[in-house]
Design a protein around this motif. Structure first.
Motif, PDB file in Angstrom:
ATOM      1  N   SER A  53       0.682  -1.051  -0.046  1.00  0.00           N
ATOM      2  CA  SER A  53      -0.027   0.061   0.002  1.00  0.00           C
ATOM      3  C   SER A  53       0.912   1.338   0.026  1.00  0.00           C
ATOM      4  O   SER A  53       2.067   1.215   0.621  1.00  0.00           O
ATOM      5  CB  SER A  53      -0.937   0.044   1.215  1.00  0.00           C
ATOM      6  OG  SER A  53      -1.890  -1.123   1.113  1.00  0.00           O
ATOM      7  N   CYS A 106      -3.453  -0.970  -1.571  1.00  0.00           N
ATOM      8  CA  CYS A 106      -4.318   0.399  -1.910  1.00  0.00           C
ATOM      9  C   CYS A 106      -3.471   1.702  -1.864  1.00  0.00           C
ATOM     10  O   CYS A 106      -2.190   1.653  -1.448  1.00  0.00           O
ATOM     11  CB  CYS A 106      -4.971   0.486  -0.413  1.00  0.00           C
ATOM     12  SG  CYS A 106      -6.342  -0.610  -0.234  1.00  0.00           S
ATOM     13  N   THR A 107      -3.926   2.602  -2.637  1.00  0.00           N
ATOM     14  CA  THR A 107      -3.355   3.715  -2.645  1.00  0.00           C
ATOM     15  C   THR A 107      -4.126   5.091  -2.050  1.00  0.00           C
ATOM     16  O   THR A 107      -5.431   4.936  -2.248  1.00  0.00           O
ATOM     17  CB  THR A 107      -2.895   4.279  -4.224  1.00  0.00           C
ATOM     18  OG1 THR A 107      -2.181   3.083  -4.531  1.00  0.00           O
ATOM     19  CG2 THR A 107      -2.507   5.362  -4.253  1.00  0.00           C
ATOM     20  N   ASN A 118     -11.378   1.609  -7.711  1.00  0.00           N
ATOM     21  CA  ASN A 118     -10.560   2.551  -8.492  1.00  0.00           C
ATOM     22  C   ASN A 118     -11.358   3.407  -9.348  1.00  0.00           C
ATOM     23  O   ASN A 118     -11.651   3.005 -10.383  1.00  0.00           O
ATOM     24  CB  ASN A 118      -9.195   2.176  -9.093  1.00  0.00           C
ATOM     25  CG  ASN A 118      -8.410   2.895  -9.736  1.00  0.00           C
ATOM     26  OD1 ASN A 118      -8.694   4.329  -9.300  1.00  0.00           O
ATOM     27  ND2 ASN A 118      -7.523   2.676 -10.187  1.00  0.00           N
ATOM     28  N   PRO A 119     -11.886   4.673  -9.052  1.00  0.00           N
ATOM     29  CA  PRO A 119     -11.659   5.374  -7.868  1.00  0.00           C
ATOM     30  C   PRO A 119     -12.680   4.652  -6.794  1.00  0.00           C
ATOM     31  O   PRO A 119     -13.737   4.018  -7.048  1.00  0.00           O
ATOM     32  CB  PRO A 119     -12.107   6.639  -8.037  1.00  0.00           C
ATOM     33  CG  PRO A 119     -13.013   6.603  -9.263  1.00  0.00           C
ATOM     34  CD  PRO A 119     -12.726   5.409 -10.137  1.00  0.00           C
ATOM     35  N   ILE A 120     -12.555   4.991  -5.620  1.00  0.00           N
ATOM     36  CA  ILE A 120     -13.091   4.122  -4.447  1.00  0.00           C
ATOM     37  C   ILE A 120     -14.717   4.617  -4.370  1.00  0.00           C
ATOM     38  O   ILE A 120     -14.986   5.618  -4.691  1.00  0.00           O
ATOM     39  CB  ILE A 120     -12.763   4.765  -3.077  1.00  0.00           C
ATOM     40  CG1 ILE A 120     -12.671   3.708  -2.154  1.00  0.00           C
ATOM     41  CG2 ILE A 120     -12.844   6.113  -2.890  1.00  0.00           C
ATOM     42  CD1 ILE A 120     -11.819   3.577  -0.800  1.00  0.00           C
ATOM     43  N   SER A 130      -7.598  -0.442  -3.629  1.00  0.00           N
ATOM     44  CA  SER A 130      -8.495   0.303  -3.717  1.00  0.00           C
ATOM     45  C   SER A 130      -7.938   1.883  -3.747  1.00  0.00           C
ATOM     46  O   SER A 130      -6.650   1.835  -3.246  1.00  0.00           O
ATOM     47  CB  SER A 130      -9.319   0.820  -2.272  1.00  0.00           C
ATOM     48  OG  SER A 130     -10.230  -0.386  -2.191  1.00  0.00           O
ATOM     49  N   VAL A 131      -8.318   2.712  -4.550  1.00  0.00           N
ATOM     50  CA  VAL A 131      -7.583   3.987  -4.727  1.00  0.00           C
ATOM     51  C   VAL A 131      -8.393   5.150  -4.214  1.00  0.00           C
ATOM     52  O   VAL A 131      -9.578   5.231  -4.628  1.00  0.00           O
ATOM     53  CB  VAL A 131      -7.178   4.127  -6.147  1.00  0.00           C
ATOM     54  CG1 VAL A 131      -6.600   5.690  -6.347  1.00  0.00           C
ATOM     55  CG2 VAL A 131      -6.440   3.283  -6.679  1.00  0.00           C
TER      56      VAL A 131
END
Length: 141
Positions: free
Chosen positions: A32, A49-50, A84-86, A67-68
């Motif tokens: 992450s 995750c980012t 992505n996007p969340i 998830s981003v």
């Protein structure tokens, strides 16, 4: 940031300080990336995750793996998020909220055990001592 001709502190190109806050009882998955963001207490951030600058993940949140969280996004407490996007996936029940704390405590115990296993000087000398107790001589070189 420059004040009175001297450098006071560094900032990113976005203007945010290069500081990431991670609260208590949080689990951050492997791979992450967290950049100048805030993750409050009791959060489970999945693997890879980012979370980008200025994002704020409130307490009792689960982020699904991969998830981003885009910059400047607020993730409200008590939910499961992913994509992505969340996107919001659903509310967390009491069992899931308790599971976040148990997972974080388990990872803490595992980290302590891991630290004990890997001594800063290595553990080869332990094997050598065992051989000497058995009356064997070690060949050096």
């Amino acid at each position: 940031v420059v004040a009175a001709g001297g450098e006071v502190g560094k900032v990113l190109d976005t203007g945010f300080p290069p500081v990431t806050h991670i609260g208590h009882y949080c689990s951050i998955g492997s791979g992450s990336v967290l950049v100048s963001c805030r993750v409050d207490d009791f959060c489970d951030v999945g693997d890879k995750c980012t979370i980008l600058e200025g994002a704020w993940v409130e307490s009792h949140v689960i982020l699904e793996p991969g998830s981003v969280v885009p910059p400047y996004t607020r993730i409200p407490s008590g939910g499961r998020w992913g994509g992505n996007p969340i996107k919001f996936l659903g509310e967390l029940g009491d069992g899931a909220k308790d599971g976040i704390k148990k997972k974080a405590e388990g990872r803490g115990v595992m980290a302590k055990e891991h630290a004990v296993e890997f001594l800063p000087v290595g553990s080869t000398y332990l094997h050598l001592e065992d051989l000497e107790r058995e009356g064997k001589t070690a060949i050096q070189g």
